[in-house]
Design an enzyme around this catalytic site. Structure first.
Site, PDB file in Angstrom:
ATOM      1  N   HIS A  83       2.401   7.434  -8.243  1.00 43.30           N
ATOM      2  CA  HIS A  83       0.981   7.285  -8.596  1.00 43.30           C
ATOM      3  C   HIS A  83       0.179   8.534  -8.227  1.00 43.30           C
ATOM      4  CE1 HIS A  83      -0.604   6.201  -4.517  1.00 43.30           C
ATOM      5  NE2 HIS A  83       0.520   5.541  -4.361  1.00 43.30           N
ATOM      6  N   ASP A  86       1.567  10.049   0.050  1.00 41.11           N
ATOM      7  CA  ASP A  86       1.142   8.865  -0.696  1.00 41.11           C
ATOM      8  C   ASP A  86       0.105   9.249  -1.747  1.00 41.11           C
ATOM      9  OD1 ASP A  86       0.829   6.206  -1.446  1.00 41.11           O
ATOM     10  OD2 ASP A  86      -0.576   5.747   0.156  1.00 41.11           O
ATOM     11  N   GLU A 131      -3.100   3.147  -8.514  1.00 44.83           N
ATOM     12  CA  GLU A 131      -2.249   2.221  -7.761  1.00 44.83           C
ATOM     13  C   GLU A 131      -2.958   1.699  -6.520  1.00 44.83           C
ATOM     14  OE1 GLU A 131       0.622   1.030  -4.603  1.00 44.83           O
ATOM     15  OE2 GLU A 131      -0.816   2.671  -4.582  1.00 44.83           O
ATOM     16  N   GLU A 132      -3.736   2.571  -5.867  1.00 47.51           N
ATOM     17  CA  GLU A 132      -4.270   2.224  -4.552  1.00 47.51           C
ATOM     18  C   GLU A 132      -5.279   1.082  -4.569  1.00 47.51           C
ATOM     19  OE1 GLU A 132      -3.044   3.066  -1.922  1.00 47.51           O
ATOM     20  OE2 GLU A 132      -2.203   5.063  -2.019  1.00 47.51           O
TER      21      GLU A 132
END
Length: 443
Positions: free
Chosen positions: A266, A278, A312-313
């Site tokens: 992502h 991330d 995504e988050e």
């Protein structure tokens, strides 16, 4: 030599080619340096997220792929605003400042919000408290991640309900805000953000994460002074949705082009740092899969598609949109792979599929054993590819060492300097090796 032995030897040689290319000429690390250094944090809806889309498209176009394109998707636009402030106010003596950050999606405090604090570790504890013990106070959710688990993701998953649902459960009891212990096994002063949710049936309370050191200090001071107060100031807010994009690049299969293998990470991240592990690492590894196949001359027999998912988050809008468009186009998806556990040393893969399919994939474990990435186990594969369930034969998660991931996850410490070049490139090679086999043999 039998035909199967000969095939195995050819595959072993080809996988070695992939690893050699990755370790000697890999581009994941340098691509990550660009993404994190030139753009930084990429929260959905932000100008930086759009810059990342542009960067991803240009970077994949430079690879000379058969096709590079964007998939439009509407995403949430939450902004943090000014740096959050928090202070413990004892009945006597000086106040104690704490490091806090707003949870993603939280409302602001509308100035300084000051109230008493009640500490709980479980939902049952909260439910058992008399109404007057909770009403008008902050509920402080202080259940730590379970350090006894070997797989840190399991501990994260179990403790995460506090972050996701804390504000809702506190509102049901008449509280004014929610304070949540950061989801990490580390003891430090970095608060961890992350998504939380609201329920329209109850008030929307401001929700903040405390660093683990801060949570321990608040807990200790509460024991000595149950009547202390806590002051919180946050200016975060949710704005109108914004148009954004998934970035897609593909190599068309030489023999079965209508069968698709997806690999992705992502592109969005939280805003506190550079979003390196991330999930910058997952994005550059996914693009590197395509480059490695081209550079080694191992043109896939099935179409391989790299996707940089958006959002995504705090919404999974990109993953949902990709699956929606795939279904509408009646695409035939063989498998989907995701890298979203950081760029640490490879261990293998987790697989969501029927037992027979898992067993089929496990037959390839010996080919990855020389690279210490031969652990193929059943397990969760990834958030962005989860919407494809039912459209693919297997969902596959890239599995790497997890012991350091939650030390930096969703914090200001998730920066490029925390990524090791060799670990990152080995991960891309592992992913490319498995995708090479999938494209050749299918499932």
């Amino acid at each position: 030599m039998s035909a199967s032995a000969q095939t195995s030897k050819i595959d072993s040689v080809n996988i070695r080619k992939i690893y050699d290319e990755a370790l000697l000429r890999g581009q994941s690390y340098d691509n990550l340096r660009q993404l994190t250094g030139q753009i930084g944090g990429r929260l959905s809806g932000s100008p930086q997220a759009q810059q990342a889309v542009d960067w991803g498209k240009v970077t994949m176009e430079k690879l000379g792929l058969d096709r590079v394109y964007l998939q439009e998707v509407m995403v949430p636009h939450w902004v943090r605003g000014a740096k959050e402030k928090a202070e413990i106010k004892p009945a006597k003596g000086k106040g104690v400042a704490l490091n806090v950050c707003a949870l993603g999606g939280s409302v602001g405090t509308g100035g300084k919000l000051r109230a008493g604090v009640v500490e709980v570790k479980t939902w049952a504890e909260l439910a058992a408290l008399p109404a007057d013990r909770v009403k008008g106070k902050f509920v402080f959710f202080n259940r730590p991640m379970n350090a006894a688990y070997i797989e840190t993701g399991r501990a994260y998953g179990e403790a995460g309900d506090q972050r996701r649902n804390g504000a809702v459960e506190a509102a049901k009891r008449g509280a004014v805000g929610a304070l949540v212990r950061s989801l990490t096994l580390a003891h430090d002063d970095f608060p961890h953000t992350g998504a939380m949710r609201y329920d329209e049936a109850v008030a929307k309370l401001p929700a903040a994460a405390l660093s683990t050191n801060g949570a321990d200090e608040l807990s200790q001071l509460l024991k000595a002074d149950p009547d202390l107060t806590f002051e919180l100031e946050m200016s975060c807010e949710t704005l109108s949705e914004v148009k954004s994009y998934n970035v897609v690049g593909e190599i068309r299969g030489s023999r079965l082009p209508d069968e698709i293998i997806t690999v992705g990470g992502h592109l969005d991240s939280w805003d506190l740092a550079q979003g390196a592990h991330d999930d910058g690492t997952g994005c550059v590894q996914s693009m590197e899969v395509l480059r490695l196949l081209k550079a080694t001359g191992l043109r896939p027999e099935r179409t391989v598609r790299a996707v940089l998912f958006m959002n995504e988050e705090n919404g999974v809008r990109g993953g949902n949109k990709y699956a929606e468009l795939a279904k509408a186009a009646n695409e035939k998806h063989l498998a989907a792979m995701e890298s979203d556990g950081g760029g640490f040393t490879p261990r293998g893969f987790t697989i969501e599929a029927p037992a027979a399919t898992v067993k089929r994939l496990q037959q390839w474990q010996p080919l990855f054993a020389p690279y210490f990435s031969g652990r193929f186990t059943a397990g969760h594969a990834g958030t962005d590819i989860e919407p494809l369930k039912g459209q693919v034969k297997a969902l596959i998660g890239y599995d790497c060492d997890s012991q350091r991931y939650f030390d930096i996850h969703h914090t200001a410490a998730d920066t490029f300097d925390k990524v090791n070049r060799r670990e990152l490139e080995l991960g891309g090679a592992s992913m490319a090796g498995l995708i090479y086999l999938l494209s050749k043999y299918g499932l």
